[in-house]
Write an enzyme that holds these catalytic residues in place. Structure first.
Site, PDB file in Angstrom:
ATOM      1  N   CYS A   1       0.847  -1.169   0.000  1.00  0.00           N
ATOM      2  CA  CYS A   1       0.000   0.000   0.000  1.00  0.00           C
ATOM      3  C   CYS A   1       0.893   1.232   0.000  1.00  0.00           C
ATOM      4  O   CYS A   1       1.885   1.247   0.736  1.00  0.00           O
ATOM      5  CB  CYS A   1      -0.741  -0.091   1.325  1.00  0.00           C
ATOM      6  SG  CYS A   1      -2.190   0.810   1.363  1.00  0.00           S
TER       7      CYS A   1
ATOM      8  N   GLU B   1       1.383  -4.576  -4.966  1.00  0.00           N
ATOM      9  CA  GLU B   1       0.225  -5.473  -4.873  1.00  0.00           C
ATOM     10  C   GLU B   1      -0.948  -4.914  -5.683  1.00  0.00           C
ATOM     11  O   GLU B   1      -1.176  -3.707  -5.706  1.00  0.00           O
ATOM     12  CB  GLU B   1      -0.166  -5.628  -3.398  1.00  0.00           C
ATOM     13  CG  GLU B   1      -1.154  -6.737  -3.205  1.00  0.00           C
ATOM     14  CD  GLU B   1      -1.125  -7.301  -1.790  1.00  0.00           C
ATOM     15  OE1 GLU B   1      -0.074  -7.277  -1.130  1.00  0.00           O
ATOM     16  OE2 GLU B   1      -2.174  -7.786  -1.360  1.00  0.00           O
TER      17      GLU B   1
END
Ligand code: ACO
Ligand code: ZN
Length: 508
Positions: free
Chosen positions: A365, A399
């Site tokens: 993140c 991700e």
């Protein structure tokens, strides 16, 4: 056709009264400067607390085809009641509006603190439904307050990805001191999900963390209504973009005050000032692993600095969409970037990284605080994440899925780095394959491939693919290279990868 099930003769009507507008209606709403009509959906309705007329409401709208961060409360005057109004079908609303019904109802519920909202439009609404992110139930009885020490961490979105825990080598790294921050427990952020109301129990959540990657999205948890409108952090007042599960009682505040160093949050400036007398932090907790000019990076272990990392997750959730709530920050390392001045090391942005990612993700993140965006800091964070991968001798990738801004930033970063490398390489006369590029940059080969495809640089020639950069691509790269940018200096990185033992990875 079940004519009985709908209160309206048809789902689309032209013109209506304000009283007929319900949650789920779609109609034209004035937006932007200069204002223009855009189709929007009503997500929530609440009484206007400051209005003399008790029946006057305001409407939380989501503009069709626009990012959720543009969602906002609008006055009735901004709704086009003369144009087409699309009503939700009655059969579906139960499923579709299950949580929203509560939100709406909540606005007029007795005891709803609508009187506490501010005078201006900055006030925020947080219904129980919105707080839970799950349609209302989780924040019901037992909704956490500041004193509730249930664990919560706002993490990521995305499809499930298989993950294993494969690290079992002994820990070799201890750098600097890494003070526990349990003394900040008074400020423990409370989650909004619990075993009763949440979608997952703690055990299930942890199991999910173990087995599903960090960004598992649970669609039921996507809160639709923003709970805070404004935060103050350091010198900055920042408008928030999305829902974040701060304690429900903080949701109606005009401004939430955040200590820029420990990220604890307070309902009033006085409380923040009092806190600052006690809070001695002038930089994030953890190890400073990089310092160059005024920029530093701190490595923070979610397991050791739980309170800070949970506060960080809560804060970042305000700017990251569709992030699922997790109880545990343990499986992550957090790399916080700061800019130093005489008052301390100010928080600019961060990225989190799973301690073990079988998918070889090097970023879970990533966030630049809005007040620092479009200044090259996102690029610096991304570059730093790849420097770590180079030291680890691994290829990394963020991700998935990426947000819109994440995709723009990564694409820009990958393109610039790859083109620069190819242009440099051209001078040597030695050709590079996709794998060569991946190994030099620490980008995963599929990211290299996609970037080359985006640049239209892959050409089929004499039975094989070759990389060819067009003049435009090269010119754009030269232009980008001339922009003065902060670069990561690998020599300023003092870091050894941490290898976690199986026990350390058991997040209990
Ligand atoms: N519009 C157009 N291009 C943009 C934008 C934008 N709003 N933001 C970034 N870019 C592109 C540009 O090419 C830009 O280069 P330029 O400014 O020279 O044109 C390049 O990305 C890099 O911009 P930076 O200034 O280095 O990036 P920034 O500091 O703004 O951070 C980030 C980018 C981290 C994605 C930021 O927008 C952010 O925090 N957004 C909210 C959270 C988020 O969406 N994070 C990514 C989620 S995906 C994941 O976590 C893996
Ligand atoms: Zn503090």
């Amino acid at each position: 056709m079940s004519a009985v099930s709908s209160p309206f003769p048809s789902t689309i009507v032209t013109g209506g009264t304000i009283g007929s507008i319900i949650v789920g209606c779609k109609l034209q709403v004035l937006h932007g400067q200069p204002p223009e009509y855009r189709k929007a959906e009503i997500l929530s309705i609440r009484p206007t607390p400051t209005a003399d007329d008790a029946t006057r409401c305001e409407y939380y709208v989501h503009y069709s085809d626009y990012n959720k961060r543009l969602d906002e409360w609008v006055t009735p005057e901004r709704l086009n009641l003369l144009g087409e109004i699309e009503y939700p079908k009655l059969k579906k609303p139960k499923a579709m509006v299950a949580g929203i019904g509560k939100e709406t109802g909540k606005g007029s519920e007795p005891g709803t603190p609508s009187g506490r909202v501010s005078k201006n439009n900055r006030k925020s609404n947080l219904s129980k439904a919105a707080t839970t992110g799950k349609g209302g139930d989780a924040a019901a009885p037992g909704t956490p307050g500041p004193s509730n020490k249930r664990k919560a961490a706002a993490i990521e979105e995305g499809p499930s990805q298989a993950e294993g825990t494969n690290g079992s080598t002994p820990s070799i790294q201890v750098q600097g001191d890494d003070d526990e921050d349990e003394d900040m427990n008074e400020d423990i952020p409370s989650g909004t999900q619990d075993e009763n109301g949440g979608v997952f129990s703690k055990e299930q959540e942890i199991e999910k963390l173990r087995t599903s990657g960090s960004m598992t999205q649970n669609p039921h948890e996507v809160a639709r209504v923003k709970n805070l409108n404004l935060i103050q952090i350091g010198k900055h007042e920042v408008e928030t973009w999305y829902f974040s599960p701060y304690p429900v009682e903080y949701a109606h505040l005009p401004i939430l005050y955040i200590c820029e160093f420990c990220l604890s949050y307070f309902p009033a400036i006085k409380q923040l000032s009092r806190h600052r007398l006690k809070c001695t932090l002038q930089h994030p907790p953890g190890n400073e692993i990089y310092r160059k000019d005024d920029i530093s990076f701190f490595e923070i272990d979610g397991r050791k600095q739980k309170v800070y990392c949970r506060n960080l997750c809560l804060l970042s959730k305000l700017f990251l969409d569709h992030k699922t709530l997790y109880y545990d920050v343990d499986p992550f390392l957090f790399y916080v970037m700061t800019m130093r001045d005489e008052d301390g090391a100010h928080f600019i942005g961060y990225f989190s990284k799973e301690k073990e990612s079988s998918e070889q993700y090097n970023v879970a993140c990533i966030l630049t605080m809005p007040q620092y965006q479009r200044m090259g800091f996102g690029r610096l964070l991304i570059a730093f994440s790849y420097e770590l991968s180079k030291v680890e001798k691994r290829l990394g990738s963020p991700e998935k899925p990426l947000s819109d801004l994440g995709l723009l930033s990564y694409r820009a970063f990958w393109s610039e780095a790859i083109v620069q490398l190819l242009v440099e390489q051209q001078k040597t006369g030695i050709e590079l394959s996709i794998d060569d590029i991946a190994n030099r940059t620490a980008f995963q080969p599929q990211d290299v491939l996609h970037t080359l495809q985006n640049l239209n640089a892959l050409k089929y020639y004499h039975g094989q693919y070759v990389i060819v950069l067009s003049d435009t691509v090269i010119k754009n790269s030269e232009r980008a290279a001339k922009k003065k940018k902060r670069e990561v200096d690998p020599k300023a990185l003092v870091w050894k990868p941490i290898h976690f033992t199986a026990t350390q990875l058991r997040f209990l």
